[in-house]
Design a protein around this motif. Structure first.
Motif, PDB file in Angstrom:
ATOM      1  N   UNK A  13      -3.832  37.723  11.234  1.00  0.00           N
ATOM      2  CA  UNK A  13      -3.485  37.128  12.521  1.00  0.00           C
ATOM      3  C   UNK A  13      -3.535  35.625  12.421  1.00  0.00           C
ATOM      4  N   UNK A  14      -2.363  34.991  12.353  1.00  0.00           N
ATOM      5  CA  UNK A  14      -2.332  33.540  12.311  1.00  0.00           C
ATOM      6  C   UNK A  14      -2.718  32.941  13.636  1.00  0.00           C
ATOM      7  N   UNK A  15      -2.747  33.742  14.692  1.00  0.00           N
ATOM      8  CA  UNK A  15      -3.214  33.244  15.974  1.00  0.00           C
ATOM      9  C   UNK A  15      -4.679  32.905  15.915  1.00  0.00           C
ATOM     10  N   UNK A  16      -5.404  33.524  14.980  1.00  0.00           N
ATOM     11  CA  UNK A  16      -6.812  33.220  14.794  1.00  0.00           C
ATOM     12  C   UNK A  16      -6.987  32.278  13.631  1.00  0.00           C
ATOM     13  N   UNK A  17      -6.395  32.639  12.472  1.00  0.00           N
ATOM     14  CA  UNK A  17      -6.479  31.800  11.288  1.00  0.00           C
ATOM     15  C   UNK A  17      -5.666  32.423  10.182  1.00  0.00           C
ATOM     16  N   UNK A  18      -5.233  31.601   9.225  1.00  0.00           N
ATOM     17  CA  UNK A  18      -4.603  32.130   8.019  1.00  0.00           C
ATOM     18  C   UNK A  18      -5.725  32.495   7.061  1.00  0.00           C
ATOM     19  N   UNK A 126       6.957  37.420  10.057  1.00  0.00           N
ATOM     20  CA  UNK A 126       6.620  37.528  11.477  1.00  0.00           C
ATOM     21  C   UNK A 126       7.825  37.115  12.299  1.00  0.00           C
ATOM     22  N   UNK A 127       7.827  37.538  13.546  1.00  0.00           N
ATOM     23  CA  UNK A 127       8.897  37.170  14.470  1.00  0.00           C
ATOM     24  C   UNK A 127       8.503  35.884  15.184  1.00  0.00           C
ATOM     25  N   UNK A 133       1.052  34.580  16.250  1.00  0.00           N
ATOM     26  CA  UNK A 133       1.340  33.530  15.273  1.00  0.00           C
ATOM     27  C   UNK A 133       1.578  32.197  15.969  1.00  0.00           C
ATOM     28  N   UNK A 134       0.888  31.981  17.062  1.00  0.00           N
ATOM     29  CA  UNK A 134       1.166  30.800  17.873  1.00  0.00           C
ATOM     30  C   UNK A 134       0.929  29.496  17.117  1.00  0.00           C
ATOM     31  N   UNK A 256       3.287  40.755  24.284  1.00  0.00           N
ATOM     32  CA  UNK A 256       2.932  39.653  23.398  1.00  0.00           C
ATOM     33  C   UNK A 256       4.068  38.668  23.190  1.00  0.00           C
ATOM     34  N   UNK A 257       5.262  39.014  23.680  1.00  0.00           N
ATOM     35  CA  UNK A 257       6.349  38.041  23.694  1.00  0.00           C
ATOM     36  C   UNK A 257       7.343  38.129  22.568  1.00  0.00           C
ATOM     37  N   UNK A 258       7.103  39.005  21.570  1.00  0.00           N
ATOM     38  CA  UNK A 258       8.041  39.103  20.452  1.00  0.00           C
ATOM     39  C   UNK A 258       7.732  40.360  19.661  1.00  0.00           C
TER      40      UNK A 258
END
Length: 319
Positions: A13-18, A126-127, A133-134, A256-258
């Motif tokens: 989850x890149x929304x948290x971290x790579x 990812x989309x 992935x924000x 989630x938008x995508x």
């Protein structure tokens, strides 16, 4: 809620971290003497001068899988900060595209290499627009295939401290994918949960009164796509919603938008089995017994354990 039962891909989850599942140590070298300044928390989302200077201090050597980063230990940024290192010359990345990337990631405090998708042969897709992935959406939109982009961001560690991750990302490809299933409607068997689609294709579910937990996986194609058959070793891009048998939604790519991208080897068994052999473009209803989801026994740490789950999955792409 994550559909995956294991890390599967290098980054989850890149929304948290790579965060890489396999960590390797590297020789993070030294850059300029004034490489970093300590960055306080930044709630504005706008990089400060210190953030920009910190990223400017990172020296990139080599290309592709041979690239390395060098900077002084203790590099910090207060918010996500990005910088284009090499311009691309391919197709431009747009919101809604399926993007595949390779990257290396370093720890800011130690300047050590944490891992590489090149080394692990695990390119990440990812989309663009996916909220998970924000951290990458703004950095990659408008870039072209082949571009290399430095992205640094604060990351919460397992011990609840905050460190910085420094990443060099290379855009490998970008692809326009549909946002819903497209194909021939299939009449479902009687007695199954009833799926209704709104004008955008987003599904809702009606669980028949008295519907009993199945002892085996239920797979019902609702729309038959004309694309190739999905294999168990592929990565799929999907729109999906999941419900418990009381009709409560617990996760949805629509919300989630995508669309979301998953390796079929790294999701719950009900997905792996139920989607293998389906065709791209299809929409599939899955009723997944607990044993093929998050385990037959209830768990205090996972509210979905011990429960039968219902999914409607649009298979948009497989690679």
């Amino acid at each position: 809620m994550k559909l995956r039962t294991s890390r599967g891909l290098v980054a989850i989850a890149l929304g948290t971290a790579l965060v890489l599942s396999g960590c390797a140590s590297g020789d993070g070298g030294s850059a300029s003497p004034s490489a970093t300044e300590s960055a306080a928390a930044n709630d504005t989302g706008v990089p400060t001068e210190a953030d920009i200077a910190a990223l400017d201090s990172v020296v990139v050597t080599g290309t592709d899988g041979d690239a390395t980063l060098a900077f002084d230990k203790g590099l910090t940024v207060s918010t996500t900060t990005s910088k284009v290192v090499t311009e691309g010359d391919g197709d431009e990345v747009a919101e809604g595209d399926l993007v595949t990337m390779q990257y290396i990631v370093y720890q800011g405090s130690s300047a050590e290499l944490l891992g590489s998708t090149w080394t692990d042969d695990a390119a990440e897709s990812f989309t663009v627009g996916d909220a998970s992935y924000e951290l990458l959406n703004d950095a990659l939109i408008g870039q072209k295939v082949g571009a290399q982009v430095l992205v640094a961001f604060p990351s919460q560690e397992d011990d609840q401290t905050t460190d910085t991750r420094v990443n060099l990302i290379q855009i490998v490809s970008t692809k326009d994918v549909p946002d819903r299933a497209e194909g021939e409607a299939v009449t479902p068997a009687e007695g199954l949960p009833v799926v209704t689609l709104d004008d955008t294709g987003k599904p809702s579910i009606d669980i028949p009164e008295g519907y009993a937990d199945p002892t085996e996986l239920v797979v019902q194609t609702l729309i038959k796509g004309s694309g190739p058959e999905v294999t168990a070793d592929q990565t799929v891009t999907t729109q999906y919603t999941g419900w418990t048998l009381d009709g409560e939604s617990f996760d949805s790519s629509w919300e989630n938008g995508a669309p979301a991208t998953f390796p079929l080897s790294g999701v719950i068994e009900g997905w792996t089995t139920g989607l293998t052999g389906q065709t791209v473009g299809s929409q599939v209803l899955l009723v997944v017994p607990a044993a093929l989801a998050y385990g037959a026994e209830a768990s205090e740490t996972n509210p979905l354990a011990g429960k039968t789950l219902v999914f409607v999955v649009d298979i948009l792409d497989a690679s």
